[in-house]
Scaffold this motif. Structure first.
Motif, PDB file in Angstrom:
ATOM      1  N   ALA A 109       0.860  -1.187   0.000  1.00  0.00           N
ATOM      2  CA  ALA A 109       0.000   0.000   0.000  1.00  0.00           C
ATOM      3  C   ALA A 109       0.892   1.232   0.000  1.00  0.00           C
ATOM      4  O   ALA A 109       1.478   1.543   1.039  1.00  0.00           O
ATOM      5  N   PRO A 110       1.047   1.879  -1.121  1.00  0.00           N
ATOM      6  CA  PRO A 110       0.338   1.631  -2.388  1.00  0.00           C
ATOM      7  C   PRO A 110       0.855   0.373  -3.090  1.00  0.00           C
ATOM      8  O   PRO A 110       1.978  -0.057  -2.853  1.00  0.00           O
ATOM      9  N   ARG A 123      -6.717   4.435   4.840  1.00  0.00           N
ATOM     10  CA  ARG A 123      -6.302   4.608   6.231  1.00  0.00           C
ATOM     11  C   ARG A 123      -5.419   3.439   6.669  1.00  0.00           C
ATOM     12  O   ARG A 123      -5.638   2.305   6.240  1.00  0.00           O
ATOM     13  N   THR A 124      -4.447   3.758   7.500  1.00  0.00           N
ATOM     14  CA  THR A 124      -3.534   2.752   8.041  1.00  0.00           C
ATOM     15  C   THR A 124      -4.137   2.129   9.295  1.00  0.00           C
ATOM     16  O   THR A 124      -4.710   2.831  10.134  1.00  0.00           O
ATOM     17  N   VAL A 127      -5.131  -0.845   5.404  1.00  0.00           N
ATOM     18  CA  VAL A 127      -3.995  -1.762   5.430  1.00  0.00           C
ATOM     19  C   VAL A 127      -3.178  -1.507   6.684  1.00  0.00           C
ATOM     20  O   VAL A 127      -2.989  -0.355   7.095  1.00  0.00           O
ATOM     21  N   GLY A 128      -2.656  -2.573   7.279  1.00  0.00           N
ATOM     22  CA  GLY A 128      -1.759  -2.417   8.411  1.00  0.00           C
ATOM     23  C   GLY A 128      -0.749  -3.543   8.471  1.00  0.00           C
ATOM     24  O   GLY A 128      -1.066  -4.683   8.120  1.00  0.00           O
ATOM     25  N   VAL A 138       0.101  -8.857   8.329  1.00  0.00           N
ATOM     26  CA  VAL A 138      -0.360  -7.821   7.401  1.00  0.00           C
ATOM     27  C   VAL A 138      -1.866  -8.000   7.203  1.00  0.00           C
ATOM     28  O   VAL A 138      -2.330  -9.110   6.914  1.00  0.00           O
ATOM     29  N   ILE A 139      -2.603  -6.921   7.387  1.00  0.00           N
ATOM     30  CA  ILE A 139      -4.056  -6.938   7.222  1.00  0.00           C
ATOM     31  C   ILE A 139      -4.432  -6.090   6.008  1.00  0.00           C
ATOM     32  O   ILE A 139      -3.999  -4.941   5.895  1.00  0.00           O
ATOM     33  N   VAL A 140      -5.196  -6.683   5.110  1.00  0.00           N
ATOM     34  CA  VAL A 140      -5.711  -5.968   3.936  1.00  0.00           C
ATOM     35  C   VAL A 140      -7.231  -6.015   4.030  1.00  0.00           C
ATOM     36  O   VAL A 140      -7.829  -7.100   4.073  1.00  0.00           O
ATOM     37  N   PHE A 141      -7.864  -4.837   4.056  1.00  0.00           N
ATOM     38  CA  PHE A 141      -9.312  -4.756   4.291  1.00  0.00           C
ATOM     39  C   PHE A 141      -9.886  -3.678   3.372  1.00  0.00           C
ATOM     40  O   PHE A 141      -9.613  -2.487   3.563  1.00  0.00           O
ATOM     41  N   VAL A 142     -10.620  -4.088   2.359  1.00  0.00           N
ATOM     42  CA  VAL A 142     -11.179  -3.154   1.371  1.00  0.00           C
ATOM     43  C   VAL A 142     -12.686  -3.348   1.289  1.00  0.00           C
ATOM     44  O   VAL A 142     -13.162  -4.484   1.141  1.00  0.00           O
ATOM     45  N   THR A 143     -13.425  -2.250   1.383  1.00  0.00           N
ATOM     46  CA  THR A 143     -14.882  -2.296   1.279  1.00  0.00           C
ATOM     47  C   THR A 143     -15.338  -1.339   0.182  1.00  0.00           C
ATOM     48  O   THR A 143     -14.958  -0.166   0.185  1.00  0.00           O
TER      49      THR A 143
END
Length: 372
Positions: free
Chosen positions: A129-130, A237-238, A154-155, A280-285
């Motif tokens: 990210a990016p 947002r992180t 993303v975190g 690593v967390i990827v979360f897209v809505t």
């Protein structure tokens, strides 16, 4: 793959955690001859596969990087963000394909300028990210007739937080500080604007764990320009554990360390240990209308540290290095344009996940779906 790979000569600039991982992963395929460049002899002295060549070099020295790049297929920048434009300009001068990991918005604008009319490809922001986050978001967005909102989170977090910041160093310290300090792009009510970093904090839960998320710079990549005029709300947002943002705001704003980044970097690197035990967390809505109905689709994925070859790599090393290696593979086999500016959202998610490097994401996504 679109075509057969022929051995290609690659230069990786930056021998830190990410750069060394990239060099190892590419070399292990047997399809790339890799030279790892850094000004630090100590960094280059780290254990690397026998097939990786190293060269001690100060890339700021006039003409020196150009000599190294002459005749190569591509240069991959894993250097600090403030060196991005220097490497991109050397790639432009030598006609070598260029890929980077930067989150720095100003640097990416310069890369885009260099790409105009170029006969080589310029592909910035090829990491997590990016990077991957934009590939996912664009894929979800393409499934709607009209868009309402795209929210990207993303975190890279320690699995076992044990300090007041609930954070360990897993990524470039310069990069973290930069994204906490620079203005952030967002689309609000259809207008592309800048919003302040560390603001608009929110909380959410995933798999029973509570997280906070807040504005940081650069995570949208070029997606804001791509979706301008097509979406009402777009933001990045992180993700951190709760309490992190409040302490960072005190350090940066109340103590004025945003104006003394070298001091803050020294504090971080002296006091915060690094860790290989991260997630690593990827979360897209994404929400929008399809056939007249308002619908929402979500992508959620967790990637953990694990062994790559003979070495345990952190999740952020694996995801970041896999991202840029996958894009290089797709460039090398003709799946991506070989000249001009290439955006992350130009890359198809299915093709990325089918790539031998992109599978670092796909495997965990499949596990997540099967478990749900």
């Amino acid at each position: 793959m679109a075509g057969e790979l022929i051995m290609k000569n690659i230069v990786v600039v930056g021998a830190g955690k990410i750069g060394s991982t990239i060099a190892e992963m590419l070399s292990a395929t047997g399809d790339y001859r890799v030279t790892l460049v850094d000004r630090s002899a100590a960094q280059l002295a780290a254990e690397l596969p026998a097939g990786v060549a190293t060269q001690e070099l100060d890339i700021a020295a006039a003409g020196e990087l150009e000599k190294v790049l002459a005749g190569k297929f591509a240069v991959l920048s894993a250097a600090p963000f403030h060196l991005t434009t220097r490497i991109a300009e050397a790639a432009a001068a030598t006609g070598v394909h260029y890929l980077d990991l930067t989150e720095d918005v100003v640097s990416t604008r310069r890369v885009k300028e260099l790409a105009r009319g170029a006969k080589n490809a310029f592909i910035p922001q090829c990491g997590l990210a990016p990077g991957f986050i934009s590939i996912v978001a664009n894929d979800l967005a393409s499934r709607f007739d009209t868009l309402e909102s795209v929210r990207m989170r993303v975190g890279a977090l320690p699995q076992y937080p044990s300090n007041a910041l609930n954070y360990n160093l897993t990524w470039s310290t310069d990069g973290v500080i930069n994204e906490y300090c620079e203005p952030c792009e967002a689309i609000v009510e259809g207008e592309l604007i800048e919003v302040p970093p560390l603001e608009e904090r929110e909380e959410f839960s995933l798999d029973g764990v509570t997280y906070e998320a807040f504005n940081t710079s650069g995570g949208l990549g070029t997606l804001a320009e791509t979706l301008k005029g097509k979406v009402r709300t777009l933001n990045y947002r992180t993700i951190r554990y709760p309490g992190h943002a409040a302490i960072m705001k005190a350090l940066l704003n109340d103590l004025g360390l945003r104006h003394r980044r070298d001091v803050l970097k020294d504090i971080f690197e002296s006091a915060l240990p690094s860790t290989l035990q991260d997630v690593v967390i990827v979360f897209v809505t994404v929400s929008g209308r399809r056939n007249g109905r308002l619908l929402q689709e979500t992508y959620a994925n967790k990637i953990y540290s694990h062994r790559v070859g003979n070495i345990v790599r952190s999740a952020i090393q694996i995801t970041t290095a896999s991202g840029i290696c996958a894009v290089l593979d797709m460039l090398a086999d003709g799946s991506l344009p070989a000249k001009g500016f290439v955006r992350q959202e130009d890359i198809a998610l299915d093709a990325f996940l089918a790539n031998r490097f992109g599978r670092a994401y796909a495997q965990h996504e499949m596990v997540s779906r099967l478990a749900s």
